[in-house]
Write a protein that holds these residues in place. Sequence first.
Motif, mmCIF file in Angstrom:
data_model
loop_
_atom_site.group_PDB
_atom_site.id
_atom_site.type_symbol
_atom_site.label_atom_id
_atom_site.label_comp_id
_atom_site.label_asym_id
_atom_site.label_seq_id
_atom_site.Cartn_x
_atom_site.Cartn_y
_atom_site.Cartn_z
ATOM 1 N N GLY A 1 0.801 -1.216 0.000
ATOM 2 C CA GLY A 1 0.000 0.000 0.000
ATOM 3 C C GLY A 1 0.829 1.258 0.000
ATOM 4 N N ARG A 2 0.134 2.381 0.088
ATOM 5 C CA ARG A 2 0.753 3.702 0.167
ATOM 6 C C ARG A 2 0.251 4.377 1.430
ATOM 7 N N HIS A 3 1.174 5.050 2.112
ATOM 8 C CA HIS A 3 0.818 5.740 3.347
ATOM 9 C C HIS A 3 1.298 7.180 3.249
ATOM 10 N N ASN A 4 0.352 8.115 3.244
ATOM 11 C CA ASN A 4 0.660 9.542 3.236
ATOM 12 C C ASN A 4 0.564 10.026 4.675
ATOM 13 N N LEU A 5 1.680 10.524 5.202
ATOM 14 C CA LEU A 5 1.735 10.929 6.606
ATOM 15 C C LEU A 5 1.058 12.270 6.870
ATOM 16 N N GLY A 6 0.717 13.011 5.826
ATOM 17 C CA GLY A 6 -0.046 14.236 5.991
ATOM 18 C C GLY A 6 0.713 15.382 6.629
ATOM 19 N N LYS B 1 9.310 14.685 2.445
ATOM 20 C CA LYS B 1 8.772 13.604 1.603
ATOM 21 C C LYS B 1 7.926 12.741 2.520
ATOM 22 N N ASP B 2 6.610 12.965 2.507
ATOM 23 C CA ASP B 2 5.778 12.344 3.529
ATOM 24 C C ASP B 2 4.933 11.168 3.046
ATOM 25 N N GLU C 1 15.743 10.978 8.375
ATOM 26 C CA GLU C 1 16.618 11.523 7.324
ATOM 27 C C GLU C 1 15.901 11.542 5.981
ATOM 28 N N ASN C 2 15.217 10.472 5.654
ATOM 29 C CA ASN C 2 14.487 10.418 4.391
ATOM 30 C C ASN C 2 13.290 11.358 4.404
#
Length: 194
Positions: free
Chosen positions: A40-45, A64-65, A133-134
């Motif tokens: 899946g994909r997880h957008n941290l918002g 880059k979230d 870091e990422n």
Amino acid sequence: MKKLVFISLVAAGAIALPAAAQAQSTDSNKPEVTIGAQVGRHNLGIDLGDLDADNGEFDDLNIKDTGTIYGGFAAVDFPLGENLFAGVEGNASLGDGPIEAEYGVSGRLGFRTEGGAKIYARGGYQWVDLDIENLTGVSEDFLDDNGISTPDVGGDYLVGVGVEVPVSKVVLRANVDTIAFDTLRGTVGVGIKF
């Protein structure tokens, strides 16, 4: 390596699909256990828009979230009459980008259609292990050298909805979740019923 393992699991599920297509009778009063793999994909918002609106001091910070997650799940569902069910589910995933790993547990409550598909809501708790870091583009050495401590594991309540479609003992599924209504997480997976 993570992608290779996931692709292998999906391929094994696809190969097993025709063999599992023969219908088998099941006792509808017994708990149903499902174990599988998901991606899946997880957008941290994360939004710095409010912080840098006045002075622009965060203009050079490259957040880059959103990351891809690869992992597995295990669920146990108990019938509550003819069509309703309740259950519990655990998940664990490795990630890329800003997400090193995530794991959690949730309760499920849903409805089973006449064809056996399950539509459910779920709620629980999810932990996310971040790659700072990422996520920020700032090296961990820089943070350590300057005495900046950043928590890299966070957790909060999870709520979401999902659907599972059975093909004999194989289950195809999709879920959409949020952690504390701050993130958006979508997953698809394949599992085997026991």
